[in-house]
Design a protein around this motif. Structure first.
Motif, mmCIF file in Angstrom:
data_model
loop_
_atom_site.group_PDB
_atom_site.id
_atom_site.type_symbol
_atom_site.label_atom_id
_atom_site.label_comp_id
_atom_site.label_asym_id
_atom_site.label_seq_id
_atom_site.Cartn_x
_atom_site.Cartn_y
_atom_site.Cartn_z
ATOM 1 N N ARG A 17 88.342 44.515 58.685
ATOM 2 C CA ARG A 17 88.849 44.891 57.571
ATOM 3 C C ARG A 17 88.399 43.715 56.493
ATOM 4 O O ARG A 17 88.901 43.089 55.897
ATOM 5 N N PRO A 18 86.784 43.573 56.362
ATOM 6 C CA PRO A 18 86.344 42.691 55.760
ATOM 7 C C PRO A 18 86.710 42.618 54.127
ATOM 8 O O PRO A 18 86.598 43.783 53.336
ATOM 9 N N ASP A 19 86.756 41.510 53.921
ATOM 10 C CA ASP A 19 86.940 41.164 52.401
ATOM 11 C C ASP A 19 85.428 40.447 51.836
ATOM 12 O O ASP A 19 84.569 40.471 52.675
ATOM 13 N N PRO A 20 85.569 40.084 50.618
ATOM 14 C CA PRO A 20 84.094 39.423 50.038
ATOM 15 C C PRO A 20 83.586 38.598 50.583
ATOM 16 O O PRO A 20 82.640 38.254 50.894
ATOM 17 N N ASP A 21 84.716 37.639 50.837
ATOM 18 C CA ASP A 21 84.286 36.356 51.640
ATOM 19 C C ASP A 21 83.792 36.527 53.074
ATOM 20 O O ASP A 21 82.602 35.867 53.524
ATOM 21 N N ALA A 22 84.371 37.305 53.566
ATOM 22 C CA ALA A 22 83.877 37.883 55.041
ATOM 23 C C ALA A 22 82.308 38.341 54.988
ATOM 24 O O ALA A 22 81.486 37.912 55.744
ATOM 25 N N LEU A 23 82.188 39.305 54.069
ATOM 26 C CA LEU A 23 80.910 39.885 54.254
ATOM 27 C C LEU A 23 79.866 38.912 53.258
ATOM 28 O O LEU A 23 78.679 38.908 53.768
ATOM 29 N N GLY A 24 80.442 38.092 52.603
ATOM 30 C CA GLY A 24 79.407 37.062 51.775
ATOM 31 C C GLY A 24 79.051 36.307 52.485
ATOM 32 O O GLY A 24 77.769 35.675 52.368
ATOM 33 N N SER A 25 80.101 35.421 53.317
ATOM 34 C CA SER A 25 79.501 34.206 54.313
ATOM 35 C C SER A 25 78.646 35.062 55.454
ATOM 36 O O SER A 25 77.681 34.459 55.555
ATOM 37 N N GLN A 26 78.825 35.971 55.933
ATOM 38 C CA GLN A 26 78.195 36.689 56.992
ATOM 39 C C GLN A 26 76.735 36.900 56.494
ATOM 40 O O GLN A 26 75.856 36.720 56.980
ATOM 41 N N GLY A 27 76.895 37.751 55.457
ATOM 42 C CA GLY A 27 75.220 38.202 54.824
ATOM 43 C C GLY A 27 74.577 36.976 54.218
ATOM 44 O O GLY A 27 73.313 36.901 54.340
ATOM 45 N N GLY A 28 75.229 36.073 53.611
ATOM 46 C CA GLY A 28 74.673 34.789 52.903
ATOM 47 C C GLY A 28 73.940 33.877 53.812
ATOM 48 O O GLY A 28 73.036 33.362 53.762
ATOM 49 N N LEU A 29 74.808 33.912 55.157
ATOM 50 C CA LEU A 29 74.281 32.913 56.034
ATOM 51 C C LEU A 29 72.969 33.695 56.597
ATOM 52 O O LEU A 29 72.068 33.061 57.082
ATOM 53 N N ALA A 30 73.011 35.010 57.035
ATOM 54 C CA ALA A 30 71.851 35.555 57.294
ATOM 55 C C ALA A 30 70.637 35.455 56.491
ATOM 56 O O ALA A 30 69.603 35.157 57.014
ATOM 57 N N PHE A 31 70.916 35.660 55.138
ATOM 58 C CA PHE A 31 69.729 35.476 54.355
ATOM 59 C C PHE A 31 69.187 34.008 54.348
ATOM 60 O O PHE A 31 68.092 33.750 54.021
ATOM 61 N N LEU A 32 70.162 33.119 54.448
ATOM 62 C CA LEU A 32 70.030 31.646 54.357
ATOM 63 C C LEU A 32 68.991 31.463 55.611
ATOM 64 O O LEU A 32 68.013 30.659 55.344
ATOM 65 N N ILE A 33 69.316 31.908 56.699
ATOM 66 C CA ILE A 33 68.478 31.501 57.841
ATOM 67 C C ILE A 33 67.185 32.225 57.656
ATOM 68 O O ILE A 33 66.118 31.656 58.036
ATOM 69 N N LYS A 34 67.349 33.481 57.258
ATOM 70 C CA LYS A 34 65.722 34.207 56.827
ATOM 71 C C LYS A 34 64.999 33.522 56.130
ATOM 72 O O LYS A 34 63.845 33.518 56.229
ATOM 73 N N ASP A 35 65.522 33.035 55.046
ATOM 74 C CA ASP A 35 64.808 32.450 53.836
ATOM 75 C C ASP A 35 63.997 31.264 54.242
ATOM 76 O O ASP A 35 63.157 30.871 53.929
ATOM 77 N N ASN A 36 64.448 30.635 55.400
ATOM 78 C CA ASN A 36 63.958 29.121 55.808
ATOM 79 C C ASN A 36 63.441 29.230 57.307
ATOM 80 O O ASN A 36 62.805 28.287 57.635
ATOM 81 N N PHE A 37 64.090 30.107 58.379
ATOM 82 C CA PHE A 37 63.527 30.440 59.649
ATOM 83 C C PHE A 37 62.875 31.775 59.668
ATOM 84 O O PHE A 37 63.429 32.664 60.275
ATOM 85 N N SER A 38 61.462 32.208 59.030
ATOM 86 C CA SER A 38 61.044 33.266 59.162
ATOM 87 C C SER A 38 60.749 33.723 60.498
ATOM 88 O O SER A 38 60.731 35.133 60.772
ATOM 89 N N ASP A 39 60.825 33.053 61.584
ATOM 90 C CA ASP A 39 60.503 33.478 62.935
ATOM 91 C C ASP A 39 61.641 33.895 63.572
ATOM 92 O O ASP A 39 61.499 34.440 64.800
ATOM 93 N N LYS A 40 62.959 33.973 63.052
ATOM 94 C CA LYS A 40 63.915 34.328 63.513
ATOM 95 C C LYS A 40 64.452 35.648 63.665
ATOM 96 O O LYS A 40 63.962 36.212 62.339
ATOM 97 N N ASN A 41 65.079 36.305 64.515
ATOM 98 C CA ASN A 41 65.523 37.919 64.387
ATOM 99 C C ASN A 41 67.140 37.582 64.135
ATOM 100 O O ASN A 41 67.896 36.995 65.003
ATOM 101 N N VAL A 42 67.472 38.052 62.850
ATOM 102 C CA VAL A 42 68.983 37.749 62.649
ATOM 103 C C VAL A 42 69.447 39.100 62.232
ATOM 104 O O VAL A 42 68.973 39.981 61.222
ATOM 105 N N TYR A 43 70.781 39.414 62.786
ATOM 106 C CA TYR A 43 71.304 40.568 62.600
ATOM 107 C C TYR A 43 72.946 40.222 62.054
ATOM 108 O O TYR A 43 73.416 39.156 62.524
ATOM 109 N N ILE A 44 73.542 41.312 61.424
ATOM 110 C CA ILE A 44 74.776 41.242 61.039
ATOM 111 C C ILE A 44 75.619 42.277 61.378
ATOM 112 O O ILE A 44 74.953 43.344 61.483
ATOM 113 N N VAL A 45 76.728 42.360 62.035
ATOM 114 C CA VAL A 45 77.309 43.463 62.814
ATOM 115 C C VAL A 45 78.906 43.533 62.459
ATOM 116 O O VAL A 45 79.482 42.439 61.942
ATOM 117 N N GLY A 46 79.472 44.616 62.513
ATOM 118 C CA GLY A 46 80.940 44.755 62.444
ATOM 119 C C GLY A 46 81.073 46.167 61.709
ATOM 120 O O GLY A 46 80.043 46.778 61.266
#
Length: 304
Positions: A17-46
């Motif tokens: 039952r996610p709220d904005p911080d749950a989704l914001g931190s989950q998605g924000g971290l995913a993009f932060l990793i993708k932005d700086n480690f382009s060789d990684k496979n990053v997924y978000i689930v739930g």
């Protein structure tokens, strides 16, 4: 960041039952990793949240993806509330959270209860690594998490660091006006249920406000329990109110969204199979009789 460098695949979870911080931190971290480690496979689930799909949508991945993967859980105090039970199927588990520790898991377990949000914590990674880049999508999601958990910077959990993090994020050219319009948009049905709640809620002499929404009432407005729960703060500005709870019946259980201006309520929520922040928590009761017990406990807490 050393663990992220070690793993090719990173899978990020958060609470049910996610709220904005749950989704914001989950998605924000995913993009932060993708932005700086382009060789990684990053997924978000739930599970998806219909009302917050405008923020980000989840990936659908097979169980096999978890083999040799780094799993990171954001904004979740205890394992029982992690969305998607496959979080334990990875090679290594990390916890990033700002709630008081209910269940110790993950290595490392990065918990900062002084932070307004998990999203603010993740901003500190970017701010402490000047070599990192931050996309506008990462900034939008992290900003959403901070806004959600601070009530638009109104709550007592806001610090100077919160404003510094937000200032860093708004340097990026995402559309804040569109974000706020979508975050606080209400359907016509929700607006009408809002009127019902304002007419029906009870305010006790101790300063406890509460309303009980049965499945019959919720369905009469063509809404779900999740839609109804979004109205938890609609009577929060009533004079003399100290704490309040909105009950919404959902299948065999009743969800309780509890908020407070004065007494800490997270321990009370834990007593009723829940948890959260001292001023904002959630719980679950099995019957309306148990809901009355929760109300009685909340009244006693406010009377102190």
């Amino acid at each position: 960041m050393n663990l992220i460098k070690q793993y090719k695949t990173i899978i990020i979870h958060r609470h049910v039952r996610p709220d904005p911080d749950a989704l914001g931190s989950q998605g924000g971290l995913a993009f932060l990793i993708k932005d700086n480690f382009s060789d990684k496979n990053v997924y978000i689930v739930g599970e998806e949240s219909d009302s917050l799909k405008f923020l980000i949508q989840m990936d659908q991945i097979d169980d096999a993806v978890y083999k040799n993967a780094l799993v990171i859980v954001c904004d979740t105090a205890n394992r029982e509330r992690i969305s998607d039970e496959r979080y334990s199927c990875g090679a290594h588990l990390v916890k990033i959270d700002h709630h008081p520790v209910v269940d110790s898991y993950g290595e490392p377990e990065w918990v900062n209860t002084e932070s307004s949000s998990t999203s603010e914590m993740l901003c500190s990674i970017y701010r402490s690594h000047p070599e990192f880049t931050l996309s506008k999508e990462a900034a939008r999601l992290l900003y959403a998490g901070i806004v959600g958990d601070t009530g638009r910077f109104q709550y007592s959990n806001v610090t100077a660091d919160t404003f510094l993090a937000a200032a860093e994020l708004v340097r990026l050219p995402f559309n804040r006006q569109a974000f706020f319009a979508q975050l606080y948009e209400r359907s016509l049905e929700q607006t009408r249920l809002n009127g019902y709640v304002l007419e029906q809620f009870t305010l006790t002499e101790e300063g406890v406000g509460y309303v009980k929404l049965t499945q019959e009432v919720i369905r009469s407005y063509h809404l779900t329990s999740s839609d109804a729960s979004a109205l938890v703060n609609c009577f929060s500005n009533v004079a003399h109110i100290k704490a309040w709870v909105l009950f919404s019946e959902e299948g065999e259980v009743i969800r309780a969204r509890i908020r407070s201006k004065a007494p800490a309520i997270n321990q009370l929520a834990a007593k009723y199979h829940g948890g959260g922040h001292p001023m904002a928590s959630g719980a679950t009761v099995a019957s309306w009789e148990e809901a009355d017990l929760l109300i009685a406990d909340l009244r006693a807490l406010c009377a102190q």
